[in-house]
Design a protein around this motif. Structure first.
Motif, short mmCIF file in Angstrom:
data_model
loop_
_atom_site.label_atom_id
_atom_site.label_comp_id
_atom_site.label_asym_id
_atom_site.label_seq_id
_atom_site.Cartn_x
_atom_site.Cartn_y
_atom_site.Cartn_z
N GLN A 88 0.81 -1.22 0.00
CA GLN A 88 0.00 0.00 0.00
C GLN A 88 0.84 1.27 0.00
N ALA A 89 2.13 1.14 0.32
CA ALA A 89 3.01 2.31 0.34
C ALA A 89 3.38 2.78 -1.06
N HIS A 90 3.05 1.98 -2.10
CA HIS A 90 3.41 2.33 -3.47
C HIS A 90 2.17 2.37 -4.36
N ALA A 91 2.00 3.48 -5.07
CA ALA A 91 0.89 3.59 -6.03
C ALA A 91 1.19 2.77 -7.29
N ASP A 92 2.47 2.65 -7.61
CA ASP A 92 2.91 1.90 -8.78
C ASP A 92 2.91 0.41 -8.44
N PRO A 93 2.12 -0.42 -9.12
CA PRO A 93 2.03 -1.85 -8.77
C PRO A 93 3.35 -2.61 -8.89
N LEU A 94 4.18 -2.27 -9.89
CA LEU A 94 5.45 -2.98 -10.03
C LEU A 94 6.41 -2.62 -8.90
N LYS A 95 6.40 -1.35 -8.51
CA LYS A 95 7.22 -0.92 -7.38
C LYS A 95 6.75 -1.62 -6.10
N ALA A 96 5.44 -1.79 -5.97
CA ALA A 96 4.89 -2.47 -4.80
C ALA A 96 5.34 -3.93 -4.76
N LEU A 97 5.34 -4.58 -5.93
CA LEU A 97 5.78 -5.97 -6.01
C LEU A 97 7.26 -6.10 -5.68
N GLU A 98 8.06 -5.21 -6.21
CA GLU A 98 9.50 -5.22 -5.92
C GLU A 98 9.75 -5.01 -4.43
N SER A 99 9.01 -4.07 -3.84
CA SER A 99 9.15 -3.79 -2.41
C SER A 99 8.83 -5.00 -1.56
N ALA A 100 7.77 -5.72 -1.95
CA ALA A 100 7.37 -6.93 -1.21
C ALA A 100 8.44 -8.01 -1.28
N LEU A 101 9.07 -8.14 -2.44
CA LEU A 101 10.05 -9.20 -2.65
C LEU A 101 11.41 -8.89 -2.03
N VAL A 102 11.81 -7.63 -2.00
CA VAL A 102 13.14 -7.29 -1.46
C VAL A 102 13.09 -7.06 0.05
N ASP A 103 11.92 -7.16 0.65
CA ASP A 103 11.81 -6.89 2.08
C ASP A 103 12.72 -7.79 2.91
N ILE A 104 12.84 -9.05 2.52
CA ILE A 104 13.71 -9.97 3.26
C ILE A 104 15.16 -9.50 3.23
N ALA A 105 15.61 -9.01 2.07
CA ALA A 105 16.98 -8.51 1.95
C ALA A 105 17.22 -7.28 2.81
N ASN A 106 16.15 -6.54 3.10
CA ASN A 106 16.28 -5.31 3.89
C ASN A 106 16.20 -5.55 5.39
N GLU A 107 15.92 -6.78 5.79
CA GLU A 107 15.83 -7.09 7.22
C GLU A 107 17.22 -7.06 7.87
N SER A 108 17.22 -7.01 9.19
CA SER A 108 18.48 -7.07 9.93
C SER A 108 19.10 -8.45 9.78
N GLY A 187 22.35 -17.86 4.88
CA GLY A 187 23.49 -16.93 4.83
C GLY A 187 23.66 -16.16 3.54
N ALA A 188 22.67 -16.24 2.64
CA ALA A 188 22.77 -15.47 1.39
C ALA A 188 22.87 -13.99 1.69
N ARG A 189 23.73 -13.30 0.96
CA ARG A 189 23.93 -11.87 1.18
C ARG A 189 22.75 -11.07 0.66
N PRO A 190 22.45 -9.93 1.29
CA PRO A 190 21.34 -9.08 0.82
C PRO A 190 21.46 -8.73 -0.66
N LYS A 191 22.68 -8.45 -1.13
CA LYS A 191 22.85 -8.08 -2.55
C LYS A 191 22.48 -9.25 -3.46
N ASP A 192 22.76 -10.48 -3.02
CA ASP A 192 22.41 -11.66 -3.82
C ASP A 192 20.90 -11.89 -3.83
N LEU A 193 20.25 -11.64 -2.69
CA LEU A 193 18.79 -11.77 -2.62
C LEU A 193 18.13 -10.74 -3.53
N ARG A 194 18.66 -9.53 -3.54
CA ARG A 194 18.11 -8.49 -4.41
C ARG A 194 18.30 -8.84 -5.89
N GLU A 195 19.40 -9.48 -6.20
CA GLU A 195 19.65 -9.87 -7.59
C GLU A 195 18.67 -10.96 -8.03
#
Length: 211
Positions: A88-108, A187-195
């Motif tokens: 809901q934080a993104h009006a653009d649906p593709l941005k919303a989908l990307e945000s949902a998928l990269v959330d794990i990479a953004n965790e601590s 142990g996958a790195r955040p950059k690898d998860l984003r890729e």
């Protein structure tokens, strides 16, 4: 000392041992289950981590399975609300989908090292426990509705291929999220998860002009 004072004084002392913050205790249980899994967590490990007396524990929760069920419900609800907020934080649906998928990479680092309780409960119980299966099925329906709606919007905006089946693509997204969670715990790195997310999104995009 008066016998009445002695009795009620003892009773009040016993009652106070049952007082604890239920939500905080369940948060502790959730973390323990996410770290060790259901099978590797003993009832005593659980009780001690939650800081609850033995009698209070059994009076309140009955046993380990009941604590796990409550923890799973709490975890799935929190995860669903977090995903909804991200979308809901993104009006653009593709941005919303990307945000949902990269959330794990953004965790601590600490959070990424923990199990997804939904995935681990499925791994440990499969379909043998009706209560746990029902809780996960309910969460799955919530996520399915969320992603089907998002995919429809992305297709309508010509951001994803029009040939995509919304239901199947929703299942793909949920499977990808589970895989990302397992990879993160491994142990996958955040950059690898984003890729991985980038490749997945590119595979869903339009490959040519619309007619």
């Amino acid at each position: 000392m008066d016998i009445t004072v002695q009795y009620y004084g003892k009773f009040n002392c016993m009652a106070r041992t049952k007082e604890f913050d239920r939500d905080k205790a369940l948060e502790t249980a959730e973390k323990l289950f996410r770290k060790a899994g259901y099978g590797n967590t003993t009832t005593e490990d659980l009780r001690l981590a939650m800081g609850i007396g033995r009698q209070s524990f059994y009076d309140t929760f009955k046993g380990k399975h009941e604590v796990f069920v409550e923890s799973l419900r709490k975890y799935n609800s929190g995860r669903g609300q977090r995903m909804l907020a991200l979308i809901q934080a993104h009006a653009d649906p593709l941005k919303a989908l990307e945000s949902a998928l990269v959330d794990i990479a953004n965790e601590s680092t600490e959070d990424r090292a923990l199990h997804c309780l939904g995935v681990s409960s499925t791994n440990e119980f499969g379909t043998t426990d009706e209560v746990i299966r029902s809780i996960n099925d309910q969460a799955g329906k919530f996520f399915d509705a969320l992603f089907v709606d998002l995919i429809k919007k992305a297709i309508a905006a010509k951001q994803l291929r029009p040939s995509l089946d919304e239901k199947t693509t929703s299942q793909y997204i949920q499977t990808l999220l589970s895989g990302l969670r397992v990879a993160a715990r491994g142990g996958a790195r955040p950059k690898d998860l984003r890729e991985v997310v980038r490749i997945a999104i590119e595979g869903l995009k339009t490959l040519g002009p619309f007619f």
